[in-house]
Design a protein around this motif. Structure first.
Motif, PDB file in Angstrom:
ATOM      1  N   ASP A  94      51.768  23.821  38.312  1.00  0.00           N
ATOM      2  CA  ASP A  94      50.927  24.496  37.802  1.00  0.00           C
ATOM      3  C   ASP A  94      50.894  24.728  36.467  1.00  0.00           C
ATOM      4  N   PHE A  95      51.461  24.065  35.803  1.00  0.00           N
ATOM      5  CA  PHE A  95      51.485  23.572  34.285  1.00  0.00           C
ATOM      6  C   PHE A  95      50.200  23.490  33.510  1.00  0.00           C
ATOM      7  N   VAL A  96      49.430  23.106  34.421  1.00  0.00           N
ATOM      8  CA  VAL A  96      47.891  22.681  33.835  1.00  0.00           C
ATOM      9  C   VAL A  96      47.228  23.888  33.471  1.00  0.00           C
ATOM     10  N   THR A 106      57.625  28.868  38.250  1.00  0.00           N
ATOM     11  CA  THR A 106      57.097  29.839  36.546  1.00  0.00           C
ATOM     12  C   THR A 106      58.107  30.632  36.170  1.00  0.00           C
ATOM     13  N   TYR A 107      59.066  30.863  37.186  1.00  0.00           N
ATOM     14  CA  TYR A 107      60.171  31.513  36.099  1.00  0.00           C
ATOM     15  C   TYR A 107      60.506  31.743  34.474  1.00  0.00           C
ATOM     16  N   VAL A 108      61.080  30.156  34.315  1.00  0.00           N
ATOM     17  CA  VAL A 108      61.235  29.462  33.550  1.00  0.00           C
ATOM     18  C   VAL A 108      60.180  29.866  32.011  1.00  0.00           C
ATOM     19  N   LEU A 109      58.915  29.174  32.916  1.00  0.00           N
ATOM     20  CA  LEU A 109      57.467  29.721  32.381  1.00  0.00           C
ATOM     21  C   LEU A 109      57.122  31.319  31.332  1.00  0.00           C
ATOM     22  N   TRP A 110      57.538  31.853  32.343  1.00  0.00           N
ATOM     23  CA  TRP A 110      57.219  32.972  32.755  1.00  0.00           C
ATOM     24  C   TRP A 110      59.008  33.992  31.252  1.00  0.00           C
ATOM     25  N   PHE A 111      59.604  33.459  31.357  1.00  0.00           N
ATOM     26  CA  PHE A 111      61.360  34.325  31.512  1.00  0.00           C
ATOM     27  C   PHE A 111      61.923  33.801  30.687  1.00  0.00           C
ATOM     28  N   GLY A 112      62.027  32.403  30.230  1.00  0.00           N
ATOM     29  CA  GLY A 112      62.930  31.656  29.263  1.00  0.00           C
ATOM     30  C   GLY A 112      62.207  31.656  27.805  1.00  0.00           C
ATOM     31  N   PRO A 113      61.471  32.171  27.984  1.00  0.00           N
ATOM     32  CA  PRO A 113      61.251  32.981  25.907  1.00  0.00           C
ATOM     33  C   PRO A 113      62.275  33.697  25.540  1.00  0.00           C
ATOM     34  N   PHE A 114      61.981  35.061  26.341  1.00  0.00           N
ATOM     35  CA  PHE A 114      62.693  36.092  26.425  1.00  0.00           C
ATOM     36  C   PHE A 114      64.125  35.870  26.551  1.00  0.00           C
ATOM     37  N   VAL A 115      64.733  35.014  27.343  1.00  0.00           N
ATOM     38  CA  VAL A 115      66.699  35.062  28.245  1.00  0.00           C
ATOM     39  C   VAL A 115      66.770  33.870  26.506  1.00  0.00           C
ATOM     40  N   ILE A 116      66.071  33.438  25.904  1.00  0.00           N
ATOM     41  CA  ILE A 116      66.361  32.230  24.436  1.00  0.00           C
ATOM     42  C   ILE A 116      66.485  33.249  23.640  1.00  0.00           C
TER      43      ILE A 116
END
Length: 179
Positions: A94-96, A106-116
Motif C-alpha cells: 500500500d505504500f506505493v 495502514t493504521y500507522v500511516l494514518w494515525f502515527g503522526p497524531f499519536v506522536i
C-alpha cells in the motif's frame, strides 16, 4: 580556451543532457489525449518508492522511471486503472499509493503522526505543570518604605540625582530581593 577543455565541456554537456531527457514524460506516446491524461493522473497517484515524498510523475529516480514504463506498458496493453493499481499494490504494498486505504496494516500511516503529536503534547504539558514556582520574593513593605524615604530625602549635592547613599540602599534591596 584550449581545444581539449572545450571538447571535455561539450562531452559533459551532452552526457548530462542525455540523462536529463531520459526522465521526461515526453518520451511516452499515446493514441489520444484522454489516454495521456489517464496516464498522468495514474502516475500522480503513485509514490516513488525511492524518494518516498514524490509522485512517480515528479521523481527522477531510476526506479520511478522503471515504474512509469511499467504503468505505460500496462496502460497501452489495455489494462484498466484498477488493474494497474492492484498489480502495483500486490507487488509493492500500500505504500506505493499516495492515498493508502484505511485498514489495519495502514493504521500507522494514518494515525502515527497524531499519536506522536499527542505524546509530545503530554510531555510538554507535564513539564509545564511540574515547573517549580519562582523563588524570587518581592521586597517587604518595610523595605519598600525605606527605599521610598531614601529616594525622597536624599539627593546628590548638585541636585541632579540620587546620592551615593540612595544608590547603596537600592543596590542592597535589589541584592536582598534576588536572594
Amino acid at each position: 580556451m584550449s581545444p581539449l577543455i572545450r571538447t571535455l565541456l561539450i562531452a559533459a554537456l551532452l552526457t548530462f543532457a542525455g540523462a536529463a531527457s531520459a526522465y521526461t514524460l515526453e518520451e511516452f506516446r499515446f493514441d489520444s489525449p484522454a489516454q495521456e491524461a489517464q496516464f498522468r493522473d495514474l502516475i500522480s497517484k503513485l509514490r516513488c518508492l525511492v524518494c518516498q515524498n514524490e509522485s512517480l510523475a515528479g521523481s527522477q529516480a531510476e526506479l520511478a522511471q522503471d515504474l512509469r514504463n511499467e504503468v505505460y506498458r500496462m496502460l497501452r496493453a489495455g489494462q484498466s486503472e484498477d488493474e494497474i493499481l492492484d498489480f502495483l499494490v500486490a507487488r509493492y504494498g500500500d505504500f506505493v499509493l499516495y492515498d493508502p486505504p484505511l485498514k489495519p496494516s495502514t493504521y500507522v500511516l494514518w494515525f502515527g503522526p497524531f499519536v506522536i503529536i499527542g505524546i509530545a503534547a503530554f510531555f510538554m504539558l507535564r513539564a509545564v505543570l511540574r515547573r517549580k514556582p519562582s523563588t524570587e520574593a518581592d521586597i517587604s513593605d518595610a523595605e519598600r518604605e525605606r527605599l521610598r524615604a531614601l529616594l525622597d530625602s536624599d539627593s546628590s549635592p548638585d541636585g541632579n540625582g540620587p546620592s551615593s547613599a540612595t544608590s547603596q540602599a537600592t543596590t542592597q534591596a535589589t541584592t536582598k530581593q534576588s536572594t
